[in-house]
Write an enzyme that holds these catalytic residues in place. Structure first.
Site, mmCIF file in Angstrom:
data_model
loop_
_atom_site.group_PDB
_atom_site.id
_atom_site.type_symbol
_atom_site.label_atom_id
_atom_site.label_comp_id
_atom_site.label_asym_id
_atom_site.label_seq_id
_atom_site.Cartn_x
_atom_site.Cartn_y
_atom_site.Cartn_z
ATOM 1 N N ASP A 1 0.815 -1.152 -0.137
ATOM 2 C CA ASP A 1 0.004 -0.026 0.109
ATOM 3 C C ASP A 1 0.865 1.249 -0.023
ATOM 4 O O ASP A 1 0.353 2.376 0.115
ATOM 5 C CB ASP A 1 -0.867 0.132 1.142
ATOM 6 C CG ASP A 1 -0.151 -0.073 2.509
ATOM 7 O OD1 ASP A 1 1.092 -0.349 2.641
ATOM 8 O OD2 ASP A 1 -0.996 -0.137 3.590
ATOM 9 N N HIS B 1 0.442 6.190 9.391
ATOM 10 C CA HIS B 1 0.414 4.899 9.524
ATOM 11 C C HIS B 1 1.745 4.291 9.574
ATOM 12 O O HIS B 1 2.130 2.797 10.007
ATOM 13 C CB HIS B 1 -0.173 4.371 8.310
ATOM 14 C CG HIS B 1 -1.740 4.303 8.476
ATOM 15 N ND1 HIS B 1 -2.392 5.245 7.166
ATOM 16 C CD2 HIS B 1 -2.657 4.136 9.337
ATOM 17 C CE1 HIS B 1 -3.479 5.465 7.548
ATOM 18 N NE2 HIS B 1 -3.679 4.762 8.839
#
Length: 86
Positions: free
Chosen positions: A13, A56
């Site tokens: 990702d 993140h």
């Protein structure tokens, strides 16, 4: 990885392209400026709409579309530059 050799990198990702590291540098410079302005009492708070985000990633791995953890970086920056303990 040297930025000049970086064409494209796919880590699930997280995607790195030719200008990804430059984008990180620019967003960190803007973020550091906001920290400086807040800590010097020039502004009361800051809200930055920057890419890439950093919420993140952890201290050793990119994750969730985030290349580095900018919050962690900025906390360390503030501690070092403004003599903060925590």
């Amino acid at each position: 990885v040297k930025e000049s050799n970086l064409q494209f990198y796919d880590h699930g990702d997280v995607y790195f392209g030719k200008f990804s590291l430059e984008c990180v540098r620019i967003s960190l410079d803007i973020s550091k400026k906001a920290v400086d302005e807040i800590m010097n009492d020039n502004i009361n708070y800051g809200f930055l709409l920057i890419r890439p985000p950093g919420h993140h990633a952890n201290n050793h791995q990119s994750s969730g579309f985030c290349i580095i953890n900018q919050i962690s970086f900025l906390a360390s920056y503030a501690q070092k530059n403004f003599n903060l303990n925590n």
